[in-house]
Design a protein around this motif. Structure first.
Motif, short mmCIF file in Angstrom:
data_model
loop_
_atom_site.label_atom_id
_atom_site.label_comp_id
_atom_site.label_asym_id
_atom_site.label_seq_id
_atom_site.Cartn_x
_atom_site.Cartn_y
_atom_site.Cartn_z
N SER A 2 57.02 53.47 45.24
CA SER A 2 56.12 53.61 46.39
C SER A 2 56.88 53.50 47.71
O SER A 2 56.55 54.19 48.68
CB SER A 2 54.98 52.60 46.32
OG SER A 2 55.49 51.29 46.35
N TYR A 28 57.60 59.76 36.07
CA TYR A 28 56.16 59.63 35.84
C TYR A 28 55.52 58.89 37.03
O TYR A 28 54.50 59.32 37.56
CB TYR A 28 55.90 58.88 34.52
CG TYR A 28 54.46 58.54 34.30
CD1 TYR A 28 53.58 59.49 33.77
CD2 TYR A 28 53.96 57.28 34.61
CE1 TYR A 28 52.25 59.18 33.57
CE2 TYR A 28 52.63 56.96 34.41
CZ TYR A 28 51.78 57.92 33.89
OH TYR A 28 50.46 57.61 33.70
N LEU A 29 56.15 57.80 37.44
CA LEU A 29 55.64 57.04 38.59
C LEU A 29 55.71 57.87 39.86
O LEU A 29 54.80 57.81 40.70
CB LEU A 29 56.42 55.74 38.76
CG LEU A 29 56.25 54.72 37.63
CD1 LEU A 29 57.21 53.54 37.81
CD2 LEU A 29 54.81 54.24 37.53
N ALA A 31 55.44 61.10 40.07
CA ALA A 31 54.36 62.09 39.98
C ALA A 31 53.02 61.47 40.35
O ALA A 31 52.18 62.13 40.98
CB ALA A 31 54.30 62.69 38.58
N GLN A 32 52.83 60.21 39.98
CA GLN A 32 51.58 59.52 40.32
C GLN A 32 51.49 59.26 41.82
O GLN A 32 50.44 59.42 42.42
CB GLN A 32 51.48 58.18 39.56
CG GLN A 32 51.52 58.32 38.05
CD GLN A 32 50.44 59.22 37.50
OE1 GLN A 32 49.27 59.01 37.77
NE2 GLN A 32 50.84 60.23 36.77
N ALA A 33 52.61 58.87 42.41
CA ALA A 33 52.64 58.51 43.83
C ALA A 33 52.69 59.72 44.75
O ALA A 33 52.13 59.69 45.85
CB ALA A 33 53.84 57.60 44.11
N PRO A 35 52.55 63.69 43.81
CA PRO A 35 52.60 64.84 42.90
C PRO A 35 53.19 66.10 43.53
O PRO A 35 53.71 66.95 42.81
CB PRO A 35 51.15 65.05 42.48
CG PRO A 35 50.33 64.27 43.44
CD PRO A 35 51.20 63.21 44.02
N ARG A 39 60.29 67.19 41.03
CA ARG A 39 61.03 66.20 40.24
C ARG A 39 62.03 66.92 39.34
O ARG A 39 61.77 68.00 38.84
CB ARG A 39 60.06 65.37 39.40
CG ARG A 39 59.14 64.51 40.27
CD ARG A 39 58.00 63.89 39.50
NE ARG A 39 57.15 64.82 38.77
CZ ARG A 39 56.23 65.63 39.33
NH1 ARG A 39 56.06 65.62 40.62
NH2 ARG A 39 55.49 66.42 38.58
N ILE A 69 56.10 52.00 30.13
CA ILE A 69 55.92 53.45 30.18
C ILE A 69 57.01 54.06 29.31
O ILE A 69 58.06 54.46 29.80
CB ILE A 69 56.00 53.97 31.63
CG1 ILE A 69 54.99 53.28 32.53
CG2 ILE A 69 55.79 55.48 31.67
CD1 ILE A 69 55.13 53.62 34.00
N LEU A 100 55.97 65.90 31.89
CA LEU A 100 56.02 65.27 33.21
C LEU A 100 55.84 66.27 34.35
O LEU A 100 55.83 65.90 35.50
CB LEU A 100 57.37 64.56 33.40
CG LEU A 100 57.60 63.34 32.53
CD1 LEU A 100 59.04 62.87 32.66
CD2 LEU A 100 56.63 62.23 32.89
N GLN A 101 55.76 67.54 34.00
CA GLN A 101 55.62 68.61 34.98
C GLN A 101 56.76 68.62 35.99
O GLN A 101 56.56 68.84 37.18
CB GLN A 101 54.26 68.55 35.68
CG GLN A 101 53.10 68.70 34.72
CD GLN A 101 51.75 68.62 35.40
OE1 GLN A 101 51.59 67.99 36.44
NE2 GLN A 101 50.78 69.27 34.80
#
Length: 173
Positions: A2, A28-29, A31-33, A35, A39, A69, A100-101
């Motif tokens: 973050s 993964y984190l 992408a959540q924070a 998108p 990546r 994770i 994970l895109q």
């Protein structure tokens, strides 16, 4: 993660940054924070070896660990230096990247070099497989530009400042 996302946004660099890691958990984190920030998932040759092979090569102890994770992967601490997931095959690595895109997959010389020595053409086949999935492929060793260019990677990047010593121009596709 973050804090990194906050800094990228604060400096208006979201369109100039790629989050790059060997850790799919960190991506993964990311992408959540954030998108919208691209990546890149990287692979090292170590990530395709057994714990015994890693210990023999590095001389470091390998301890299998549980990650919050895990993404279905087996994770290990290699000495006190590395914490990496293991992949059964390069295809599992690509499948993880797709899940994970990520937009980019990256390979190190310690991945591509031994693969090519054991089975000539396997590095180019990996790059072609990544391309067939819509992924770009990057490599980061300027000293080996010609080798990576022969595999068909999309880009080569370096931490060496521009102009220090330029290698031959990377051929256009």
């Amino acid at each position: 993660m973050s804090a990194a996302v906050s800094e990228v946004r604060k400096t208006n660099m979201t369109d100039k940054v790629i989050f790059d890691s060997f850790s799919p958990a960190l991506l993964y984190l990311a992408a959540q924070a954030a998108p919208g920030i691209p990546r890149e998932l990287d692979i090292s040759g170590l990530q395709l070896l057994t714990p015994a092979q890693i210990e023999a090569i590095t001389g470091l102890p390998v301890t299998i660990i549980n990650k919050n994770i895990s993404l279905g992967l087996t994770w290990a601490e290699i000495g006190q230096v590395f914490r990496l997931p293991g992949y059964a095959t390069p295809q599992q690595f690509l499948a993880t990247g797709m899940a994970l895109q990520v937009r980019i997959v990256g390979g190190e010389m310690d991945f591509f070099g031994p693969a090519e020595q054991q089975q000539p053409g396997s590095g180019a086949a990996f790059v072609a497989a990544a391309h067939s999935l819509g992924l770009r492929t990057f490599a980061n060793t300027p000293a080996d530009w010609n080798f990576f260019a022969s595999l068909g990677v999309d880009a080569i990047y370096s931490t060496i400042p521009m102009g220090v010593q330029l290698q031959p121009a990377f051929p256009e596709p």
